[in-house]
Design a protein around this motif. Structure first.
Motif, PDB file in Angstrom:
ATOM      1  N   GLY A 636       0.822  -1.200   0.000  1.00  0.00           N
ATOM      2  CA  GLY A 636       0.000   0.000   0.000  1.00  0.00           C
ATOM      3  C   GLY A 636       0.856   1.250   0.000  1.00  0.00           C
ATOM      4  O   GLY A 636       2.096   1.190   0.014  1.00  0.00           O
ATOM      5  N   PRO A 637       0.236   2.423  -0.017  1.00  0.00           N
ATOM      6  CA  PRO A 637       1.002   3.673  -0.049  1.00  0.00           C
ATOM      7  C   PRO A 637       1.889   3.830   1.184  1.00  0.00           C
ATOM      8  O   PRO A 637       1.535   3.420   2.283  1.00  0.00           O
ATOM      9  CB  PRO A 637      -0.084   4.745  -0.104  1.00  0.00           C
ATOM     10  N   THR A 638       3.052   4.422   0.955  1.00  0.00           N
ATOM     11  CA  THR A 638       3.982   4.681   2.049  1.00  0.00           C
ATOM     12  C   THR A 638       3.594   5.964   2.771  1.00  0.00           C
ATOM     13  O   THR A 638       3.387   7.009   2.123  1.00  0.00           O
ATOM     14  CB  THR A 638       5.421   4.798   1.519  1.00  0.00           C
ATOM     15  N   LEU A 639       3.483   5.915   4.084  1.00  0.00           N
ATOM     16  CA  LEU A 639       3.165   7.078   4.907  1.00  0.00           C
ATOM     17  C   LEU A 639       4.462   7.634   5.488  1.00  0.00           C
ATOM     18  O   LEU A 639       5.353   6.868   5.894  1.00  0.00           O
ATOM     19  CB  LEU A 639       2.196   6.699   6.026  1.00  0.00           C
ATOM     20  N   HIS A 640       4.573   8.959   5.549  1.00  0.00           N
ATOM     21  CA  HIS A 640       5.834   9.585   5.958  1.00  0.00           C
ATOM     22  C   HIS A 640       5.537  10.706   6.950  1.00  0.00           C
ATOM     23  O   HIS A 640       4.670  11.554   6.695  1.00  0.00           O
ATOM     24  CB  HIS A 640       6.560  10.141   4.728  1.00  0.00           C
ATOM     25  N   GLY A 641       6.232  10.686   8.077  1.00  0.00           N
ATOM     26  CA  GLY A 641       6.048  11.718   9.078  1.00  0.00           C
ATOM     27  C   GLY A 641       7.260  11.847   9.968  1.00  0.00           C
ATOM     28  O   GLY A 641       8.319  11.246   9.715  1.00  0.00           O
ATOM     29  N   THR A 642       7.108  12.644  11.016  1.00  0.00           N
ATOM     30  CA  THR A 642       8.174  12.838  11.993  1.00  0.00           C
ATOM     31  C   THR A 642       7.652  12.467  13.371  1.00  0.00           C
ATOM     32  O   THR A 642       6.435  12.294  13.573  1.00  0.00           O
ATOM     33  CB  THR A 642       8.652  14.304  11.994  1.00  0.00           C
ATOM     34  N   VAL A 643       8.571  12.355  14.313  1.00  0.00           N
ATOM     35  CA  VAL A 643       8.189  11.970  15.678  1.00  0.00           C
ATOM     36  C   VAL A 643       7.214  13.001  16.239  1.00  0.00           C
ATOM     37  O   VAL A 643       7.449  14.214  16.161  1.00  0.00           O
ATOM     38  CB  VAL A 643       9.437  11.842  16.569  1.00  0.00           C
ATOM     39  N   GLY A 644       6.107  12.524  16.768  1.00  0.00           N
ATOM     40  CA  GLY A 644       5.085  13.380  17.324  1.00  0.00           C
ATOM     41  C   GLY A 644       3.915  13.631  16.393  1.00  0.00           C
ATOM     42  O   GLY A 644       2.869  14.120  16.836  1.00  0.00           O
ATOM     43  N   ASP A 645       4.057  13.307  15.119  1.00  0.00           N
ATOM     44  CA  ASP A 645       2.947  13.501  14.179  1.00  0.00           C
ATOM     45  C   ASP A 645       1.802  12.544  14.491  1.00  0.00           C
ATOM     46  O   ASP A 645       2.007  11.430  14.989  1.00  0.00           O
ATOM     47  CB  ASP A 645       3.410  13.276  12.745  1.00  0.00           C
ATOM     48  N   VAL A 646       0.582  12.991  14.163  1.00  0.00           N
ATOM     49  CA  VAL A 646      -0.610  12.176  14.348  1.00  0.00           C
ATOM     50  C   VAL A 646      -1.094  11.695  12.973  1.00  0.00           C
ATOM     51  O   VAL A 646      -1.159  12.479  12.018  1.00  0.00           O
ATOM     52  CB  VAL A 646      -1.725  12.974  15.053  1.00  0.00           C
ATOM     53  N   PHE A 647      -1.419  10.439  12.924  1.00  0.00           N
ATOM     54  CA  PHE A 647      -1.948   9.855  11.688  1.00  0.00           C
ATOM     55  C   PHE A 647      -3.393   9.439  11.933  1.00  0.00           C
ATOM     56  O   PHE A 647      -3.683   8.699  12.891  1.00  0.00           O
ATOM     57  CB  PHE A 647      -1.121   8.644  11.263  1.00  0.00           C
ATOM     58  N   MET A 713      -1.596  -7.242   1.541  1.00  0.00           N
ATOM     59  CA  MET A 713      -2.164  -6.224   2.418  1.00  0.00           C
ATOM     60  C   MET A 713      -1.136  -5.796   3.466  1.00  0.00           C
ATOM     61  O   MET A 713      -1.205  -6.152   4.648  1.00  0.00           O
ATOM     62  CB  MET A 713      -3.446  -6.732   3.067  1.00  0.00           C
ATOM     63  N   TYR A 714      -0.173  -4.990   3.011  1.00  0.00           N
ATOM     64  CA  TYR A 714       0.878  -4.485   3.882  1.00  0.00           C
ATOM     65  C   TYR A 714       1.416  -3.188   3.293  1.00  0.00           C
ATOM     66  O   TYR A 714       1.162  -2.840   2.126  1.00  0.00           O
ATOM     67  CB  TYR A 714       2.016  -5.501   4.029  1.00  0.00           C
ATOM     68  N   GLY A 715       2.156  -2.442   4.093  1.00  0.00           N
ATOM     69  CA  GLY A 715       2.766  -1.208   3.631  1.00  0.00           C
ATOM     70  C   GLY A 715       3.739  -0.686   4.664  1.00  0.00           C
ATOM     71  O   GLY A 715       3.953  -1.304   5.713  1.00  0.00           O
ATOM     72  N   ALA A 716       4.343   0.479   4.387  1.00  0.00           N
ATOM     73  CA  ALA A 716       5.395   1.039   5.235  1.00  0.00           C
ATOM     74  C   ALA A 716       4.985   2.400   5.779  1.00  0.00           C
ATOM     75  O   ALA A 716       4.330   3.194   5.087  1.00  0.00           O
ATOM     76  CB  ALA A 716       6.688   1.163   4.451  1.00  0.00           C
ATOM     77  N   VAL A 717       5.386   2.648   7.023  1.00  0.00           N
ATOM     78  CA  VAL A 717       5.279   3.971   7.644  1.00  0.00           C
ATOM     79  C   VAL A 717       6.694   4.396   8.007  1.00  0.00           C
ATOM     80  O   VAL A 717       7.370   3.716   8.791  1.00  0.00           O
ATOM     81  CB  VAL A 717       4.390   3.953   8.898  1.00  0.00           C
ATOM     82  N   ILE A 718       7.164   5.505   7.444  1.00  0.00           N
ATOM     83  CA  ILE A 718       8.508   6.003   7.704  1.00  0.00           C
ATOM     84  C   ILE A 718       8.405   7.200   8.647  1.00  0.00           C
ATOM     85  O   ILE A 718       7.783   8.222   8.302  1.00  0.00           O
ATOM     86  CB  ILE A 718       9.215   6.416   6.394  1.00  0.00           C
ATOM     87  N   ILE A 719       9.008   7.079   9.805  1.00  0.00           N
ATOM     88  CA  ILE A 719       9.058   8.161  10.786  1.00  0.00           C
ATOM     89  C   ILE A 719      10.524   8.564  10.932  1.00  0.00           C
ATOM     90  O   ILE A 719      11.358   7.791  11.418  1.00  0.00           O
ATOM     91  CB  ILE A 719       8.479   7.738  12.151  1.00  0.00           C
ATOM     92  N   ASP A 720      10.844   9.798  10.489  1.00  0.00           N
ATOM     93  CA  ASP A 720      12.235  10.247  10.490  1.00  0.00           C
ATOM     94  C   ASP A 720      12.769  10.401  11.907  1.00  0.00           C
ATOM     95  O   ASP A 720      12.076  10.966  12.787  1.00  0.00           O
ATOM     96  CB  ASP A 720      12.349  11.596   9.777  1.00  0.00           C
ATOM     97  N   PRO A 721      13.992   9.937  12.146  1.00  0.00           N
ATOM     98  CA  PRO A 721      14.641  10.229  13.433  1.00  0.00           C
ATOM     99  C   PRO A 721      14.892  11.736  13.553  1.00  0.00           C
ATOM    100  O   PRO A 721      15.114  12.414  12.545  1.00  0.00           O
ATOM    101  CB  PRO A 721      15.961   9.457  13.358  1.00  0.00           C
ATOM    102  N   PRO A 722      14.862  12.303  14.748  1.00  0.00           N
ATOM    103  CA  PRO A 722      15.143  13.735  14.919  1.00  0.00           C
ATOM    104  C   PRO A 722      16.532  14.088  14.374  1.00  0.00           C
ATOM    105  O   PRO A 722      17.500  13.332  14.549  1.00  0.00           O
ATOM    106  CB  PRO A 722      15.076  13.924  16.438  1.00  0.00           C
ATOM    107  N   GLY A 723      16.615  15.206  13.688  1.00  0.00           N
ATOM    108  CA  GLY A 723      17.892  15.664  13.175  1.00  0.00           C
ATOM    109  C   GLY A 723      18.399  14.889  11.980  1.00  0.00           C
ATOM    110  O   GLY A 723      19.598  14.958  11.661  1.00  0.00           O
ATOM    111  N   LEU A 724      17.529  14.165  11.277  1.00  0.00           N
ATOM    112  CA  LEU A 724      17.965  13.368  10.134  1.00  0.00           C
ATOM    113  C   LEU A 724      18.504  14.287   9.036  1.00  0.00           C
ATOM    114  O   LEU A 724      17.842  15.235   8.620  1.00  0.00           O
ATOM    115  CB  LEU A 724      16.796  12.539   9.604  1.00  0.00           C
TER     116      LEU A 724
END
Length: 868
Positions: A636-647, A713-724
């Motif tokens: 499925g579509p890849t979701l991308h956010g940062t620490v603290g984001d709400v999905f 039925m699977y996909g990825a969620v990428i959450i960037d580490p702080p200061g990436l």
């Protein structure tokens, strides 16, 4: 000028001596006897289709190639003479062409029946040669002829002859191994369209310009000639576009061609309606039947465009295949009935009184017959249970049989009159020779019972003394047999429980063994092979299905586990054990999944709507597979956010038959409600806060999860580490296993439980980045996020020619730039994720692989193409 000036009757009066003395009437009589014979054989085959392996194909081709082709060859030549005011062609050569057509048709049918590729090729070549000669005659008629108001109509007959040449070549490719599995669906659709809408449809549309007002007894519209040219341009041009597009797999171009063809039909129908409304026409059986046939042509073309637009060519192939019966019974059969009702009395009668008598015979009970036939076609056309469709087929057949009985009575009277006239023996001999061929075919159809090699046995029948017995579940679906390979110890008593899970019907024939009848969706039969001592092959007998890959290999092992020698040369032409040809090309128009990671969207709340939906996609070069997906893609579509984001994820279940749920590993919350299964048509809001960085998996939470993950039925969620840090390129590669076959079938589930996938893949498609490399420039820095979706296997990610200076795995850095060490792989277990970074030193081609080489060689590989 009235329409009768160019009517068939006018042709007879214009050449009174030649019409009677040259034996033209006797030739028409012989031709129509052949037409009736082909129709009788088609009905025989249709009644046997529940038990006879190729009966449905035979019934269709006996009708189209036999009856309709014979009629079109005779009448197109006859009408061309009348419309062009041309001389009658040499009768001997006309008889030779007619005999050649029927001989070629008999050869094609016999070749397909007996699986004789050489005979099929010879017969198709003969058909092409004879129809080409017919086309040349039609072209030459126009040279030096007086011409007439409706001379442009002959263009329909010429275009139709060209269509049959193309259809014969496509039919040869489908009935032999020359189409191949990759292009089978498109070529099958092209063959159906060029034959039904080209060879049959074009001459019918052209003839109706002349025949329709003649049957109605009204004056022809003044603009009929101009409209005929428009119709030929639209229908002929549309046919060229649709057939070429289908052959190469351009679905939307094919839809455009069908719309063009429909436009041409619409213009012709509009003129026909105006012809009726201009003055009070004669109400007759022929008029009503021809009108109903035209209506079914319009309905069929509209449905055809909708089917092609709705899904892939593989899905459209099944839908259009179901539409064929509607076209045959509603359009082609009624055109034959209407035309013969009007034309036979004209050709066979010697004067107005006898013509009226013959027409009265053919019109007996016509209203009841027409009502029954069209009711049957309606039942075939509507999405009703198969038993209702069978009732519709029986009603249509009953009406056809009634008309055939009346036609035979008229022809018998014509034969008696021909005998009184002392006709030569040559027509009798010719008819007798053709009759012998037809009788042979009739015996083949009528006396074949349930199968060629014996009927299937009931479940539970023993193998007669085998010391070891084994029953294997075999499924037929998506032009494949699963499993494609069965290994048994020598002497094992083997039974196959065969189930068809496809929309179209299939059977299974075992080499030198039993055969199932044709199975509709959901039907099963059990085949008892007895003690298996040598390698065997099984396949679907429907023409072209074996060549498209519907084969099963049964391989005998000795007691020490070695397979026996002498593998049958007729075994699968594709890798039936699940091996894929990764060196092959993807289908035309295929695009790889974009591996680039999209930037984080603005805002701290990310709202996404995911639809659980089934999609048929190309998962390997030339291989189509139905997948269960989130958002129409697997993964499925890849979701991308940062620490603290709400999905905030809204899951919508658009799967018509199955419940689904969702589980985000990146969130921390009680699963009871958020991860519950929702039923078809329901919605669920899943809200979580991404508190931790990493490459996280999301997947369907509905049991059995092995199947839901294994089917996409699977996909990825990428959450960037702080200061990436920023890099030049950022990619996401989700590794997983690929299991071919009908989703949820016993065969596919067995492969999942045994961890024997057909391929290992990145981003859902085997070898896609080997065909479409990732691109960047020398010296640029790239980050590769990698997630192991499983469902069972992990990954050892490696890029040939580089060293990783940054490794981040499961929320922690294992290596950072500036440290003396380096890394060669990122090793991840199932459901683990992370990323690596590297800089490519120089231009070149850098392969990336799962360093478990079993996986790499089976699809888990790609390429980074680095330019200067």
């Amino acid at each position: 000028m009235t329409s009768q000036l160019d009517s068939p009757a006018a042709a007879g009066s214009r050449y009174p001596n030649r019409f009677k003395q040259s034996g033209l009437k006797a030739r028409h009589l012989r031709a129509h006897i052949l037409v009736v014979a082909w129709l009788v054989l088609a009905l025989l085959a249709a009644t046997a289709q529940q038990t006879l392996p190729v009966a449905r194909w035979l019934a269709i081709h006996l009708f189209l190639l036999g009856a309709a082709t014979t009629a079109i060859v005779v009448w197109s030549e006859h009408f061309a003479v009348a419309l062009l005011h041309a001389k009658l062609p040499d009768e001997r050569w006309s008889d030779a062409r007619l005999a050649g057509v029927n001989l070629a048709v008999a050869g094609v049918l016999t070749g397909v029946w007996a699986d004789l590729s050489l005979l099929i090729g010879i017969a198709c070549a003969l058909l092409v040669a004879v129809i080409t000669a017919h086309l040349i005659v039609l072209v030459r008629m126009g040279r030096g002829a007086l011409g007439g108001r409706l001379a442009p109509i002959v263009g329909f007959y010429r275009a139709a002859a060209a269509a049959l040449v193309v259809g014969a070549v496509l039919g040869w490719m489908l009935a032999t191994a020359h189409a191949g599995p990759r292009y089978y669906a498109g070529l099958r659709l092209a063959h159906i369209h060029v034959m039904l809408l080209g060879w049959i449809g074009l001459p019918v549309l052209g003839t109706l310009f002349m025949l329709w007002p003649t049957v109605l007894g009204v004056r022809m519209a003044e603009r009929a000639t101009k409209v005929a040219r428009w119709v030929l341009a639209l229908t002929g041009g549309g046919l060229v576009v649709m057939v070429a597009a289908l052959a190469v797999g351009w679905r939307w171009a094919a839809v455009t061609g069908v719309v063009m063809y429909a436009g041409g039909v619409g213009v012709a129908v509009e003129l026909s309606v105006r012809t009726v409304r201009r003055r009070r026409p004669i109400s007759s059986a022929a008029a009503w039947t021809l009108g109903a046939a035209t209506g079914w042509l319009v309905a069929g073309v509209v449905a055809d465009a909708a089917i092609l637009a709705a899904g892939s060519l593989v899905e459209a192939s099944d839908g259009v295949g179901s539409l064929v019966l509607v076209w045959l019974a509603g359009f082609v059969a009624q055109v034959l009935i209407g035309a013969l009702t009007y034309l036979l009395p004209i050709v066979l009668g010697t004067g107005p009184k006898e013509r009226a008598t013959l027409r009265a015979v053919l019109e007996r009970g016509w209203l009841v017959r027409a009502t029954v036939l069209n009711t049957g076609v309606a039942l075939l056309a509507l999405p009703l249970p198969s038993v209702v469709g069978m009732v519709g087929l029986l009603l249509a057949a009953a009406s056809a049989v009634a008309f055939l009985a009346l036609t035979v009575r008229v022809l018998v009277r014509g034969v008696g009159r021909a005998g009184e006239g002392g006709s030569s023996r040559r027509p009798v001999l010719l008819g007798s020779a053709a009759g012998v061929v037809l009788i042979v075919l009739a015996v083949m159809v009528a006396n074949s019972g349930g199968s060629i090699d014996g009927p299937a046995v009931a479940a539970g029948t023993g193998s007669g003394g085998a010391t070891v017995s084994r029953t294997v579940n075999v499924t037929l679906a998506n032009m494949r047999i699963q499993p494609g390979r069965i290994e048994v110890t020598k002497g094992t008593g083997l039974m196959l429980k065969v189930t068809n899970k496809d929309a179209q019907r299939h059977d299974l024939k075992v080499d030198d063994g039993p055969t199932t009848p044709l199975l509709s969706r959901g039907e099963s039969r059990t085949l008892d092979l007895g003690q298996v001592t040598t390698n065997r092959t099984a396949w679907c007998t429907l023409p072209g299905h074996r060549a498209a890959g519907m084969t099963l290999d049964i391989v005998v092992k000795t007691s020490n586990g070695q397979t026996t020698a002498g593998h049958d040369k007729r075994m699968s032409m594709t890798a039936s054990s699940g091996g894929l040809d990764l060196a092959a090309d993807f289908s035309h128009g295929w695009k790889p999944r974009d591996a680039s990671l999209a930037p984080v969207a603005d805002g701290a709340v990310h709202r996404v709507e995911l639809h659980a939906v089934r999609r048929t996609v190309e998962v390997a070069p030339g291989v189509q597979q139905q997948m269960w997906t989130f958002g129409g893609t697997a993964p499925g579509p890849t979701l991308h956010g940062t620490v603290g984001d709400v999905f905030e994820i809204t899951l919508v279940n658009d799967d018509p038959t199955m419940g689904h749920g969702i589980d985000f590993h990146a969130g921390s919350l009680a699963p009871d409600q958020a991860m519950r299964t929702i039923q078809p048509g329901q919605r669920l809001i899943y809200r979580f806060r991404a508190e931790k960085a990493g490459a996280w998996l999301y997947h369907c939470s509905t049991a059995p999860m092995l199947q839901h993950l294994g089917n996409g039925m699977y996909g990825a969620v990428i959450i960037d580490p702080p200061g990436l840090a920023k890099v030049d390129h950022e990619y996401v590669l989700v590794s997983s296993e690929l299991y071919l076959g009908t989703p949820g079938s016993a065969a596919q589930v067995a492969k999942m439980r045994q961890d024997t996938p057909d391929a290992w893949v990145f981003n859902g498609i085997a070898a896609q980045y080997a065909k479409a490399p990732l691109t960047l420039k020398a010296g640029e820095r790239a980050r590769f996020w990698v997630l192991a979706a499983g469902p069972s296997d992990g990954i050892s990610f490696h890029i040939v020619g580089t060293v990783f200076d940054t490794v981040y795995k499961e929320g922690a850095y294992l290596l950072k730039p500036g440290q003396p060490g380096g890394s060669q792989v990122l090793d991840l277990a199932a459901a683990e994720g992370g990323f690596v970074e590297t800089t490519f030193p120089a231009a070149g081609h850098y392969s990336f692989v799962d360093h478990d080489m079993r996986h790499a060689e089976a699809g888990a590989m790609g390429m980074v193409e680095v330019s200067k």
